[in-house]
Design a protein around this motif. Structure first.
Motif, PDB file in Angstrom:
ATOM      1  N   LEU A 111      86.477 -35.413-103.305  1.00 39.42           N
ATOM      2  CA  LEU A 111      85.137 -35.008-102.894  1.00 39.42           C
ATOM      3  C   LEU A 111      84.265 -34.696-104.111  1.00 39.42           C
ATOM      4  N   LYS A 112      84.879 -34.151-105.156  1.00 36.52           N
ATOM      5  CA  LYS A 112      84.145 -33.814-106.384  1.00 36.52           C
ATOM      6  C   LYS A 112      83.986 -35.010-107.321  1.00 36.52           C
ATOM      7  N   GLY A 113      84.436 -36.196-106.892  1.00 37.96           N
ATOM      8  CA  GLY A 113      84.183 -37.416-107.662  1.00 37.96           C
ATOM      9  C   GLY A 113      85.116 -37.673-108.816  1.00 37.96           C
ATOM     10  N   CYS A 114      86.343 -37.180-108.742  1.00 37.55           N
ATOM     11  CA  CYS A 114      87.276 -37.419-109.844  1.00 37.55           C
ATOM     12  C   CYS A 114      87.479 -38.921-110.053  1.00 37.55           C
ATOM     13  N   GLY A 115      87.972 -39.259-111.232  1.00 40.26           N
ATOM     14  CA  GLY A 115      88.283 -40.653-111.537  1.00 40.26           C
ATOM     15  C   GLY A 115      89.624 -41.024-110.934  1.00 40.26           C
ATOM     16  N   GLU A 116      90.498 -41.614-111.738  1.00 44.02           N
ATOM     17  CA  GLU A 116      91.822 -41.993-111.257  1.00 44.02           C
ATOM     18  C   GLU A 116      92.615 -40.742-110.900  1.00 44.02           C
ATOM     19  N   LEU A 117      93.284 -40.796-109.738  1.00 40.60           N
ATOM     20  CA  LEU A 117      94.010 -39.640-109.241  1.00 40.60           C
ATOM     21  C   LEU A 117      95.480 -39.992-109.035  1.00 40.60           C
ATOM     22  N   THR A 118      96.366 -39.246-109.691  1.00 39.16           N
ATOM     23  CA  THR A 118      97.805 -39.454-109.600  1.00 39.16           C
ATOM     24  C   THR A 118      98.435 -38.224-108.968  1.00 39.16           C
ATOM     25  N   VAL A 119      99.380 -38.460-108.047  1.00 35.82           N
ATOM     26  CA  VAL A 119     100.100 -37.365-107.403  1.00 35.82           C
ATOM     27  C   VAL A 119     101.581 -37.504-107.738  1.00 35.82           C
ATOM     28  N   VAL A 120     102.190 -36.393-108.132  1.00 33.11           N
ATOM     29  CA  VAL A 120     103.592 -36.364-108.559  1.00 33.11           C
ATOM     30  C   VAL A 120     104.366 -35.421-107.644  1.00 33.11           C
ATOM     31  N   ASP A 121     105.557 -35.849-107.238  1.00 26.70           N
ATOM     32  CA  ASP A 121     106.417 -35.010-106.408  1.00 26.70           C
ATOM     33  C   ASP A 121     107.853 -35.481-106.609  1.00 26.70           C
ATOM     34  N   ILE A 122     108.786 -34.799-105.951  1.00 28.47           N
ATOM     35  CA  ILE A 122     110.192 -35.186-106.029  1.00 28.47           C
ATOM     36  C   ILE A 122     110.684 -35.802-104.730  1.00 28.47           C
ATOM     37  N   ALA A 123     109.764 -36.047-103.790  1.00 29.69           N
ATOM     38  CA  ALA A 123     110.147 -36.595-102.491  1.00 29.69           C
ATOM     39  C   ALA A 123     109.253 -37.776-102.131  1.00 29.69           C
ATOM     40  N   GLU A 124     109.867 -38.820-101.616  1.00 27.57           N
ATOM     41  CA  GLU A 124     109.163 -40.066-101.315  1.00 27.57           C
ATOM     42  C   GLU A 124     108.144 -39.941-100.180  1.00 27.57           C
ATOM     43  N   ALA A 125     108.502 -39.269 -99.096  1.00 28.37           N
ATOM     44  CA  ALA A 125     107.619 -39.213 -97.922  1.00 28.37           C
ATOM     45  C   ALA A 125     106.270 -38.542 -98.214  1.00 28.37           C
ATOM     46  N   PRO A 126     106.250 -37.380 -98.875  1.00 34.38           N
ATOM     47  CA  PRO A 126     104.940 -36.785 -99.190  1.00 34.38           C
ATOM     48  C   PRO A 126     104.106 -37.670-100.115  1.00 34.38           C
ATOM     49  N   LEU A 127     104.757 -38.395-101.007  1.00 32.38           N
ATOM     50  CA  LEU A 127     104.026 -39.299-101.892  1.00 32.38           C
ATOM     51  C   LEU A 127     103.426 -40.459-101.113  1.00 32.38           C
ATOM     52  N   ALA A 128     104.152 -40.966-100.133  1.00 27.83           N
ATOM     53  CA  ALA A 128     103.611 -42.034 -99.282  1.00 27.83           C
ATOM     54  C   ALA A 128     102.383 -41.522 -98.531  1.00 27.83           C
ATOM     55  N   PHE A 129     102.445 -40.282 -98.082  1.00 25.23           N
ATOM     56  CA  PHE A 129     101.302 -39.683 -97.395  1.00 25.23           C
ATOM     57  C   PHE A 129     100.122 -39.539 -98.346  1.00 25.23           C
ATOM     58  N   ALA A 130     100.388 -39.143 -99.583  1.00 22.87           N
ATOM     59  CA  ALA A 130      99.318 -39.019-100.588  1.00 22.87           C
ATOM     60  C   ALA A 130      98.655 -40.368-100.829  1.00 22.87           C
ATOM     61  N   SER A 131      99.444 -41.428-100.844  1.00 20.41           N
ATOM     62  CA  SER A 131      98.876 -42.774-101.011  1.00 20.41           C
ATOM     63  C   SER A 131      97.944 -43.114 -99.856  1.00 20.41           C
ATOM     64  N   LYS A 132      98.367 -42.785 -98.645  1.00 23.32           N
ATOM     65  CA  LYS A 132      97.524 -43.054 -97.463  1.00 23.32           C
ATOM     66  C   LYS A 132      96.214 -42.292 -97.526  1.00 23.32           C
ATOM     67  N   LEU A 133      96.253 -41.094 -98.128  1.00 25.78           N
ATOM     68  CA  LEU A 133      95.044 -40.270 -98.217  1.00 25.78           C
ATOM     69  C   LEU A 133      94.146 -40.641 -99.393  1.00 25.78           C
ATOM     70  N   GLY A 134      94.604 -41.563-100.258  1.00 25.21           N
ATOM     71  CA  GLY A 134      93.715 -42.032-101.312  1.00 25.21           C
ATOM     72  C   GLY A 134      94.156 -41.838-102.746  1.00 25.21           C
ATOM     73  N   ALA A 135      95.409 -41.441-102.979  1.00 20.24           N
ATOM     74  CA  ALA A 135      95.877 -41.352-104.368  1.00 20.24           C
ATOM     75  C   ALA A 135      95.904 -42.750-104.979  1.00 20.24           C
ATOM     76  N   ASN A 136      95.448 -42.879-106.210  1.00 25.83           N
ATOM     77  CA  ASN A 136      95.512 -44.173-106.900  1.00 25.83           C
ATOM     78  C   ASN A 136      96.932 -44.530-107.292  1.00 25.83           C
ATOM     79  N   ARG A 137      97.704 -43.498-107.605  1.00 25.23           N
ATOM     80  CA  ARG A 137      99.077 -43.712-108.074  1.00 25.23           C
ATOM     81  C   ARG A 137      99.911 -42.521-107.627  1.00 25.23           C
ATOM     82  N   THR A 138     101.171 -42.783-107.340  1.00 19.35           N
ATOM     83  CA  THR A 138     102.112 -41.706-107.073  1.00 19.35           C
ATOM     84  C   THR A 138     103.316 -41.895-107.983  1.00 19.35           C
ATOM     85  N   ILE A 139     103.926 -40.782-108.347  1.00 26.34           N
ATOM     86  CA  ILE A 139     105.111 -40.815-109.196  1.00 26.34           C
ATOM     87  C   ILE A 139     106.178 -39.944-108.549  1.00 26.34           C
TER      88      ILE A 139
END
Length: 185
Positions: free
Chosen positions: A30-58
């Protein structure tokens, strides 16, 4: 997100893809960030982050080589530590660029926590804490009422109050849920 300053166009990384991390991600978008990466230790929350608009997940469950490669090849301007772990804070400090900003959102465990203070000093990192029980509530309500952030995107299941025990079990399973809402019977 306000504690990070102006993040418009800046590359952001978030450590922790739970509900608070995902809401922080939506606020950063909402604040207009550039590339957004989300990091976690579990696959399912990262898949959800991708659906919500993360550019990259790790996914750190298989090591941190991808995170190290990202940090060395891209300028990460802002890191949000939301996992509430000492390892998350250390990774946030390691990954942000020289002169970057780290915002600690997650509550770390009690007791003494080792912090890479020399890295904070040598990289001239701006390290901020935030305690989300102040003006953020009013701002969050305004964003929700105004339709700028849809918190219902995080609801992955609804269960009647009479099934509360099962609802809590489901909510505790990060592989199956993000947020579970109890409804009237």
């Amino acid at each position: 997100v306000a504690r990070a300053g102006d993040i418009a166009g800046r590359n952001v990384i978030l450590f922790g893809a739970g509900p608070i991390g995902l809401l922080t991600m939506l606020a950063a978008r909402l604040k207009g960030c550039g590339e957004l990466t989300v990091v976690d230790i579990a696959e399912a929350p990262l898949a959800f982050a991708s659906k919500l608009g993360a550019n990259r997940t790790i996914d750190l469950s298989s090591g941190d080589e991808e995170l190290k490669a990202l940090a060395s090849h891209r300028a990460i301007d802002v890191a949000f530590e939301i996992s509430g772990t000492a390892a998350g804070l250390a990774a946030a400090i390691d990954s942000v660029r020289r002169g970057g900003t780290v915002v600690q959102v997650g509550n770390l465990p009690g007791g003494q926590i080792p912090v890479a203070a020399n890295s904070v000093m040598a990289k001239e990192i701006n390290l901020h804490g935030t305690f989300r029980f102040d003006a953020e509530f009013d701002q969050a309500v305004d964003l929700i009422v105004g339709g700028e952030i849809d918190v219902l995107k995080l609801v992955t299941a609804e269960r009647p109050l009479s099934s509360a025990r099962d609802a809590f079990r489901l909510a505790a399973d990060r592989s199956q849920s993000v947020k579970v809402v109890l409804t009237a019977d």
